[in-house]
Motif scaffolding. Structure first.
Motif, short mmCIF file in Angstrom:
data_model
loop_
_atom_site.label_atom_id
_atom_site.label_comp_id
_atom_site.label_asym_id
_atom_site.label_seq_id
_atom_site.Cartn_x
_atom_site.Cartn_y
_atom_site.Cartn_z
N ILE A 103 0.85 -1.20 0.00
CA ILE A 103 0.00 0.00 0.00
C ILE A 103 0.88 1.24 0.00
O ILE A 103 0.68 2.17 -0.79
N VAL A 104 1.88 1.26 0.88
CA VAL A 104 2.74 2.43 0.98
C VAL A 104 3.58 2.60 -0.28
O VAL A 104 3.79 3.73 -0.73
N ALA A 105 4.03 1.52 -0.87
CA ALA A 105 4.78 1.63 -2.13
C ALA A 105 3.92 2.30 -3.19
O ALA A 105 4.39 3.18 -3.92
N MET A 106 2.66 1.92 -3.27
CA MET A 106 1.74 2.53 -4.23
C MET A 106 1.50 4.01 -3.88
O MET A 106 1.50 4.87 -4.76
N LEU A 107 1.31 4.31 -2.60
CA LEU A 107 1.10 5.70 -2.18
C LEU A 107 2.35 6.54 -2.42
O LEU A 107 2.25 7.69 -2.89
N ASN A 108 3.52 5.98 -2.12
CA ASN A 108 4.78 6.70 -2.38
C ASN A 108 4.87 7.06 -3.86
O ASN A 108 5.20 8.20 -4.21
N LYS A 109 4.59 6.11 -4.74
CA LYS A 109 4.68 6.34 -6.18
C LYS A 109 3.67 7.41 -6.61
O LYS A 109 4.00 8.30 -7.39
N SER A 110 2.46 7.34 -6.07
CA SER A 110 1.43 8.32 -6.43
C SER A 110 1.82 9.73 -5.99
O SER A 110 1.60 10.70 -6.70
N VAL A 111 2.43 9.84 -4.81
CA VAL A 111 2.90 11.14 -4.32
C VAL A 111 4.04 11.65 -5.20
O VAL A 111 4.04 12.80 -5.64
N LEU A 112 5.00 10.78 -5.47
CA LEU A 112 6.16 11.19 -6.28
C LEU A 112 5.76 11.53 -7.72
O LEU A 112 6.38 12.38 -8.35
N ASP A 113 4.70 10.89 -8.24
CA ASP A 113 4.20 11.18 -9.59
C ASP A 113 3.30 12.41 -9.63
O ASP A 113 2.80 12.79 -10.69
N GLY A 114 3.04 13.02 -8.47
CA GLY A 114 2.22 14.23 -8.41
C GLY A 114 0.73 13.97 -8.46
O GLY A 114 -0.06 14.89 -8.66
N LYS A 115 0.31 12.73 -8.23
CA LYS A 115 -1.12 12.40 -8.25
C LYS A 115 -1.79 12.65 -6.90
O LYS A 115 -3.00 12.73 -6.81
N VAL A 116 -0.99 12.75 -5.84
CA VAL A 116 -1.51 12.97 -4.48
C VAL A 116 -0.83 14.22 -3.93
O VAL A 116 0.39 14.29 -3.87
N HIS A 117 -1.67 15.20 -3.53
CA HIS A 117 -1.12 16.46 -3.01
C HIS A 117 -1.34 16.60 -1.51
O HIS A 117 -0.66 17.39 -0.86
N GLY A 118 -2.30 15.87 -0.99
CA GLY A 118 -2.57 15.82 0.44
C GLY A 118 -3.09 14.43 0.75
O GLY A 118 -3.83 13.86 -0.04
N LEU A 119 -2.71 13.87 1.90
CA LEU A 119 -3.04 12.48 2.20
C LEU A 119 -3.43 12.31 3.66
O LEU A 119 -2.80 12.88 4.55
N VAL A 120 -4.48 11.52 3.87
CA VAL A 120 -4.87 11.07 5.19
C VAL A 120 -4.84 9.54 5.15
O VAL A 120 -5.39 8.94 4.22
N VAL A 121 -4.18 8.94 6.12
CA VAL A 121 -4.13 7.48 6.21
C VAL A 121 -4.93 7.05 7.43
O VAL A 121 -4.65 7.50 8.55
N ILE A 122 -5.92 6.20 7.19
CA ILE A 122 -6.71 5.62 8.26
C ILE A 122 -6.47 4.11 8.18
O ILE A 122 -6.78 3.49 7.15
N ALA A 123 -5.91 3.55 9.22
CA ALA A 123 -5.57 2.13 9.17
C ALA A 123 -5.68 1.49 10.53
O ALA A 123 -5.54 2.16 11.56
N ALA A 124 -5.90 0.18 10.51
CA ALA A 124 -5.87 -0.59 11.75
C ALA A 124 -4.53 -0.33 12.41
O ALA A 124 -3.50 -0.20 11.72
N PRO A 125 -4.48 -0.23 13.73
CA PRO A 125 -3.24 0.14 14.41
C PRO A 125 -2.03 -0.69 14.01
O PRO A 125 -0.95 -0.15 13.77
N ARG A 126 -2.16 -1.99 13.90
CA ARG A 126 -1.03 -2.86 13.53
C ARG A 126 -0.56 -2.54 12.11
O ARG A 126 0.63 -2.44 11.83
N ALA A 127 -1.52 -2.38 11.19
CA ALA A 127 -1.18 -2.06 9.80
C ALA A 127 -0.54 -0.68 9.70
O ALA A 127 0.44 -0.49 8.97
N LEU A 128 -1.06 0.28 10.45
CA LEU A 128 -0.50 1.64 10.42
C LEU A 128 0.95 1.64 10.90
O LEU A 128 1.81 2.30 10.31
N GLY A 129 1.24 0.86 11.92
CA GLY A 129 2.61 0.76 12.41
C GLY A 129 3.54 0.23 11.34
O GLY A 129 4.66 0.72 11.16
N GLU A 130 3.10 -0.78 10.61
CA GLU A 130 3.91 -1.34 9.52
C GLU A 130 4.04 -0.34 8.37
O GLU A 130 5.12 -0.17 7.81
N MET A 131 2.97 0.36 8.06
CA MET A 131 2.99 1.32 6.95
C MET A 131 3.98 2.45 7.22
O MET A 131 4.72 2.85 6.32
#
Length: 133
Positions: A70-98
């Motif tokens: 998920i983060v690899a995809m989000l990183n690419k989207s940010v670097l490609d200029g497709k994401v200008h602001g981001l909110v991440v909502i995730a289960a606590p365990r997943a958020l820690g890994e992300m």
């Protein structure tokens, strides 16, 4: 919390991902489903868990890999200029890994993180969680 129009919201756990964009304005949050690109579920997690007879939880390794994907995809989207602001909502365990995989550019675009599992919830529940944050 008020989100600028166009903000991307990623709602995830170790198995599912939902992506939304705020199609409303800052005062009137209105999340609309959207897509960025596919998640590489085979990404390697942080490596903090190893499959063995002493730690047989291969499912957790798969979830960690999905979170990293998920983060690899989000990183690419940010670097490609497709994401200008981001909110991440995730289960606590997943958020820690992300968090372990955030690119510094993604970190600079991150408006908020909410440690809550909302993947199976309605859009109105996600909007309520954002407003309450």
């Amino acid at each position: 919390m008020m989100l600028p129009k166009g903000t991307t919201v990623a709602v995830a756990d170790g198995e599912k991902l939902n992506i939304f964009r705020n199609s409303g304005d800052e005062a009137n949050l209105k999340l609309a489903p959207t897509t960025l690109s596919d998640v590489d579920a085979e990404s390697s997690g942080s490596g903090s868990r190893q499959d063995s007879s002493g730690n047989p939880d291969g499912n957790q390794s798969a979830e960690d890999g999905f979170s990293a994907g998920i983060v690899a995809m989000l990183n690419k989207s940010v670097l490609d200029g497709k994401v200008h602001g981001l909110v991440v909502i995730a289960a606590p365990r997943a958020l820690g890994e992300m968090r372990k995989h955030y690119h510094k550019t993604l970190s600079s675009k991150l408006l908020a993180e909410i440690a809550k599992d909302l993947t199976g919830h309605s859009v109105s529940d996600v909007e309520a969680a954002i407003k309450a944050a």
